[in-house]
Design a protein around this motif. Structure first.
Motif, short mmCIF file in Angstrom:
data_model
loop_
_atom_site.label_atom_id
_atom_site.label_comp_id
_atom_site.label_asym_id
_atom_site.label_seq_id
_atom_site.Cartn_x
_atom_site.Cartn_y
_atom_site.Cartn_z
N LEU A 14 0.80 -1.27 -0.01
CA LEU A 14 -0.15 -0.02 -0.12
C LEU A 14 0.83 1.31 0.05
CD1 LEU A 14 -2.92 1.23 0.02
CD2 LEU A 14 -2.60 0.98 2.57
N LEU A 18 0.73 3.96 -2.79
CA LEU A 18 0.57 5.40 -2.52
C LEU A 18 1.45 6.31 -2.94
CD1 LEU A 18 -1.51 5.11 0.83
CD2 LEU A 18 -2.29 5.21 -1.53
N LYS A 21 1.74 6.83 -6.86
CA LYS A 21 0.70 7.60 -7.35
C LYS A 21 0.54 8.88 -6.53
CE LYS A 21 -1.94 3.82 -8.92
NZ LYS A 21 -3.22 3.13 -9.06
N LEU A 23 -0.51 9.79 -3.62
CA LEU A 23 -1.62 9.64 -2.91
C LEU A 23 -1.31 9.82 -1.45
CD1 LEU A 23 -3.78 7.20 -4.99
CD2 LEU A 23 -4.15 9.65 -4.86
N LEU A 25 -2.45 8.21 2.44
CA LEU A 25 -3.40 7.39 3.12
C LEU A 25 -4.60 7.85 3.55
CD1 LEU A 25 -3.33 4.36 4.54
CD2 LEU A 25 -2.67 5.43 6.52
N LYS A 27 -6.25 10.26 1.89
CA LYS A 27 -7.31 10.04 0.72
C LYS A 27 -7.85 8.72 0.42
CE LYS A 27 -6.20 14.12 -2.03
NZ LYS A 27 -5.45 14.56 -3.43
N THR A 28 -7.07 7.72 0.75
CA THR A 28 -7.49 6.42 0.46
C THR A 28 -8.48 6.10 1.60
OG1 THR A 28 -5.23 5.84 -0.38
CG2 THR A 28 -6.39 4.00 0.25
N ALA A 31 -11.66 7.55 0.73
CA ALA A 31 -12.37 6.95 -0.54
C ALA A 31 -13.01 5.58 -0.22
CB ALA A 31 -11.09 6.58 -1.55
N TYR A 32 -12.39 4.84 0.82
CA TYR A 32 -13.04 3.62 1.38
C TYR A 32 -14.38 3.48 2.28
CZ TYR A 32 -10.33 0.66 -1.75
OH TYR A 32 -9.56 -0.04 -2.96
N ILE A 48 -10.57 -2.86 1.22
CA ILE A 48 -9.08 -2.50 1.01
C ILE A 48 -8.25 -3.76 1.05
CG2 ILE A 48 -7.35 -1.43 2.31
CD1 ILE A 48 -9.27 0.63 3.44
N ARG A 51 -8.47 -6.06 -2.12
CA ARG A 51 -7.77 -5.33 -3.19
C ARG A 51 -6.14 -5.24 -3.19
NH1 ARG A 51 -9.19 0.31 -5.86
NH2 ARG A 51 -8.29 -0.10 -7.83
#
Length: 95
Positions: A14, A18, A21, A23, A25, A27-28, A31-32, A48, A51
């Motif tokens: 992860l 992140l 990209k 990104l 944690l 934001k992730t 999102a979830y 999560i 995935r």
């Protein structure tokens, strides 16, 4: 244990995703957090983990969830997830 190793591997993966990209944690997490409650339910957390590694069983995910849910609220708040994520990846805790 084997489960601990599997979970740590996922959190390292992860971190790499992140980072690549650009990104965060948070934001992730957001999102979830589909119901926007500010915390992850078991179902949201399971998405999560599946995935990151589709071989997780529901029982394994429940064990990990219970471990990360340090205040035993039956949800995972961002600080609980962040604390473990930072510990595994050897980075200071921050947003």
């Amino acid at each position: 244990t084997e489960l601990e190793f599997k979970v740590k591997k996922c959190f390292v993966k992860l971190f790499k995703i992140l980072s690549s990209k650009k990104l965060t944690l948070y934001k992730t997490f957001s999102a979830y957090d589909t119901d926007k409650s500010g915390e992850l339910t078991i179902d949201e957390f399971e998405k999560i983990m599946k995935r990151l590694d589709s071989t997780f069983t529901h029982d394994e995910i429940v064990s990990v969830f219970d471990y990360l849910d340090t205040d035993k609220s039956k949800t995972i708040e961002f600080d609980e997830l962040n604390s473990y994520y930072c510990k595994v990846n050897g980075i200071p805790e921050s947003l």
